[in-house]
Design an enzyme around this catalytic site. Structure first.
Site, PDB file in Angstrom:
ATOM      1  N   MET A  52       0.851  -1.194   0.000  1.00 50.37           N
ATOM      2  CA  MET A  52       0.000   0.000   0.000  1.00 50.37           C
ATOM      3  C   MET A  52       0.886   1.244   0.000  1.00 50.37           C
ATOM      4  O   MET A  52       0.447   2.331   0.369  1.00 50.37           O
ATOM      5  CB  MET A  52      -0.937   0.001   1.205  1.00 50.37           C
ATOM      6  CG  MET A  52      -1.912  -1.181   1.147  1.00 50.37           C
ATOM      7  SD  MET A  52      -3.457  -0.910   2.028  1.00 50.37           S
ATOM      8  CE  MET A  52      -2.887  -0.605   3.665  1.00 50.37           C
ATOM      9  N   GLU A 100      11.873  -0.524   5.098  1.00 53.48           N
ATOM     10  CA  GLU A 100      12.824  -1.633   4.975  1.00 53.48           C
ATOM     11  C   GLU A 100      12.121  -3.004   4.886  1.00 53.48           C
ATOM     12  O   GLU A 100      12.624  -3.916   4.241  1.00 53.48           O
ATOM     13  CB  GLU A 100      13.748  -1.615   6.194  1.00 53.48           C
ATOM     14  CG  GLU A 100      15.227  -1.538   5.969  1.00 53.48           C
ATOM     15  CD  GLU A 100      15.798  -1.765   4.586  1.00 53.48           C
ATOM     16  OE1 GLU A 100      16.070  -2.928   4.257  1.00 53.48           O
ATOM     17  OE2 GLU A 100      15.998  -0.790   3.843  1.00 53.48           O
ATOM     18  N   HIS A 136       9.282  -3.665   3.337  1.00 54.10           N
ATOM     19  CA  HIS A 136       8.920  -3.837   1.919  1.00 54.10           C
ATOM     20  C   HIS A 136      10.180  -4.104   1.078  1.00 54.10           C
ATOM     21  O   HIS A 136      10.151  -4.926   0.168  1.00 54.10           O
ATOM     22  CB  HIS A 136       8.247  -2.577   1.370  1.00 54.10           C
ATOM     23  CG  HIS A 136       6.962  -2.212   2.034  1.00 54.10           C
ATOM     24  ND1 HIS A 136       6.819  -1.100   2.813  1.00 54.10           N
ATOM     25  CD2 HIS A 136       5.746  -2.820   2.017  1.00 54.10           C
ATOM     26  CE1 HIS A 136       5.577  -1.011   3.255  1.00 54.10           C
ATOM     27  NE2 HIS A 136       4.901  -2.047   2.796  1.00 54.10           N
ATOM     28  N   GLY A 163       4.820  -9.984   4.139  1.00 53.29           N
ATOM     29  CA  GLY A 163       5.623  -9.882   5.360  1.00 53.29           C
ATOM     30  C   GLY A 163       4.986 -10.651   6.507  1.00 53.29           C
ATOM     31  O   GLY A 163       3.762 -10.675   6.654  1.00 53.29           O
ATOM     32  N   ASP A 222       2.306  -9.090   9.193  1.00 52.70           N
ATOM     33  CA  ASP A 222       0.859  -9.305   9.060  1.00 52.70           C
ATOM     34  C   ASP A 222       0.613 -10.813   9.015  1.00 52.70           C
ATOM     35  O   ASP A 222       0.254 -11.369   7.969  1.00 52.70           O
ATOM     36  CB  ASP A 222       0.353  -8.619   7.787  1.00 52.70           C
ATOM     37  CG  ASP A 222       0.535  -7.120   7.857  1.00 52.70           C
ATOM     38  OD1 ASP A 222      -0.223  -6.469   8.590  1.00 52.70           O
ATOM     39  OD2 ASP A 222       1.462  -6.597   7.221  1.00 52.70           O
ATOM     40  N   MET A 238       8.712  -2.756  11.778  1.00 50.88           N
ATOM     41  CA  MET A 238       8.528  -1.663  10.816  1.00 50.88           C
ATOM     42  C   MET A 238       7.111  -1.696  10.264  1.00 50.88           C
ATOM     43  O   MET A 238       6.575  -2.757   9.958  1.00 50.88           O
ATOM     44  CB  MET A 238       9.535  -1.791   9.689  1.00 50.88           C
ATOM     45  CG  MET A 238      10.911  -1.480  10.181  1.00 50.88           C
ATOM     46  SD  MET A 238      11.900  -0.792   8.881  1.00 50.88           S
ATOM     47  CE  MET A 238      13.416  -0.540   9.786  1.00 50.88           C
ATOM     48  N   SER A 239       6.523  -0.511  10.150  1.00 51.89           N
ATOM     49  CA  SER A 239       5.167  -0.376   9.634  1.00 51.89           C
ATOM     50  C   SER A 239       5.008   1.036   9.102  1.00 51.89           C
ATOM     51  O   SER A 239       5.560   1.991   9.672  1.00 51.89           O
ATOM     52  CB  SER A 239       4.168  -0.600  10.780  1.00 51.89           C
ATOM     53  OG  SER A 239       2.895  -0.080  10.423  1.00 51.89           O
ATOM     54  N   SER A 240       4.238   1.165   8.022  1.00 50.07           N
ATOM     55  CA  SER A 240       3.989   2.506   7.476  1.00 50.07           C
ATOM     56  C   SER A 240       3.276   3.366   8.513  1.00 50.07           C
ATOM     57  O   SER A 240       3.397   4.585   8.509  1.00 50.07           O
ATOM     58  CB  SER A 240       3.135   2.406   6.208  1.00 50.07           C
ATOM     59  OG  SER A 240       3.747   1.522   5.306  1.00 50.07           O
ATOM     60  N   ARG A 241       2.522   2.728   9.413  1.00 49.00           N
ATOM     61  CA  ARG A 241       1.749   3.478  10.413  1.00 49.00           C
ATOM     62  C   ARG A 241       2.613   4.022  11.547  1.00 49.00           C
ATOM     63  O   ARG A 241       2.130   4.826  12.337  1.00 49.00           O
ATOM     64  CB  ARG A 241       0.620   2.601  10.979  1.00 49.00           C
ATOM     65  CG  ARG A 241      -0.510   2.369   9.987  1.00 49.00           C
ATOM     66  CD  ARG A 241      -1.698   1.679  10.644  1.00 49.00           C
ATOM     67  NE  ARG A 241      -2.874   1.694   9.816  1.00 49.00           N
ATOM     68  CZ  ARG A 241      -3.280   0.663   9.044  1.00 49.00           C
ATOM     69  NH1 ARG A 241      -2.588  -0.448   9.010  1.00 49.00           N
ATOM     70  NH2 ARG A 241      -4.379   0.776   8.316  1.00 49.00           N
TER      71      ARG A 241
HETATM   72  O1  PAF Z   1      -0.122  -5.674   3.572  1.00 43.66           O
HETATM   73  C1  PAF Z   1      -0.550  -4.765   2.848  1.00 43.66           C
HETATM   74  O2  PAF Z   1       0.105  -3.757   2.627  1.00 43.66           O
HETATM   75  C2  PAF Z   1      -1.924  -4.902   2.220  1.00 43.66           C
HETATM   76  O3  PAF Z   1      -2.808  -5.510   3.090  1.00 43.66           O
HETATM   77  C3  PAF Z   1      -1.913  -5.607   0.850  1.00 43.66           C
HETATM   78  C4  PAF Z   1      -1.443  -7.047   0.977  1.00 43.66           C
HETATM   79  C5  PAF Z   1      -1.004  -4.848  -0.096  1.00 43.66           C
HETATM   80  C6  PAF Z   1      -3.322  -5.609   0.261  1.00 43.66           C
HETATM   81  O4  PAF Z   1      -3.814  -4.329   0.102  1.00 43.66           O
END
Ligand code: PAF
Length: 282
Positions: free
Chosen positions: A32, A37, A39, A149, A152, A186-189
């Protein structure tokens, strides 16, 4: 290498057909955006494994609840694109919402049972949105391997289940959690956190570390481990537990006494930010 941007699903699928015809393999990294890092580790792995690496960047409205952070979810396409360039991705797929969900769109993928617990219980409809968009991304890009990852954990389990149940011919690779120096996953949030919250956010990984230590020293009683984990979070003024669970990695059912492969998963709120983390015990 020049990274090509695709906005249209149809033209990307055409490109994928041509690539496959030349005997090349496709690696898909669904994201998203607001890449970090974690990703990057997926893109690097895809680069190693496959000939053509596609990174999708799409903030999927279908996986956000009405009161969730879809609008404020961090976005920075320029930064994402230059990171994809740096990691030698071949293609960035960045569709508009109307491309994925055109007018009259009514078809959704629903993975049952294993989405009723953990994040699925706190975020009704979330995994329906995730499964739907991932199924669509698989159909558009026809990947040989798709990368997700471990942070999640439930998402990875749900997607594996969906791929198996729907006979999708894609291999799912799940890569380890990448952490900040202090242990925060690590998380975008994480950008939502202010300084005080950022300090207190460490408690989620600390509680999991404690769980692992307890397990390593012979504790197998889930209730006892969870109680001790909860105390770590409860000490933080800004943190509130959403859930803390010890579950079977296949069916995500609660386990009372740990034996075999086990997932310890936690979600906490730190201020207005919801954070998740987990560990697997073998
Ligand atoms: O993990 C994520 O960033 C999202 O849930 C995904 C897998 C890209 C689906 O929108």
């Amino acid at each position: 290498m020049v990274v090509k941007i695709y906005r249209s699903a149809r033209s990307l699928t055409k490109k994928v057909f041509e690539t496959k015809k030349r005997g090349k393999t496709i690696g898909l990294v669904p994201t998203m955006g607001f890449l970090h890092e974690g990703h990057m580790s997926l893109i690097r792995r895809a680069r190693k494994d496959t000939d053509c690496v596609i990174v999708s960047i799409f903030v999927n409205p279908a996986q956000f609840g009405p009161k969730e952070d879809f609008k404020k979810y961090p976005r920075d396409f320029k930064m994402d694109f230059s990171l994809c360039e740096k990691e030698n991705a071949d293609i960035v797929f960045a569709p508009k919402a109307e491309e994925i969900y055109p007018e009259n769109y009514v078809t959704y993928v629903n993975v049952e049972k294993i989405t009723d617990t953990l994040c699925g219980a706190s975020r009704p409809g979330h995994f329906r949105g995730v499964a739907t968009v991932v199924a669509k991304l698989f159909n558009i890009t026809m990947p040989d391997i798709a990368y997700f990852g471990q942070k999640d954990a439930q998402q990875a389990i749900v997607i594996k289940r969906m791929a198996e149940d729907l006979n999708m011919s894609v291999r799912i690779k799940v890569m380890p959690i990448v952490r900040e120096k202090d242990g925060l996953a690590m998380s975008s949030r994480n950008v939502y956190l202010n300084l005080k919250e950022r300090m207190q956010a460490q408690s989620i990984s600390k509680s999991l570390k404690l769980a692992k230590e307890l397990f390593d020293s012979g504790e197998r009683n889930s209730g006892k481990i969870i109680n001790k984990m909860k105390k770590v979070i409860d000490k933080q003024s800004e943190a509130k537990i959403d859930y803390m669970k010890i579950v079977d990695t296949k069916n995500l059912k609660d386990i009372q006494k740990i034996s075999g492969k086990t997932l310890i998963a936690a979600a906490i709120w730190v201020g207005k930010t919801r954070l998740i983390d987990n560990i697997i015990l073998n």
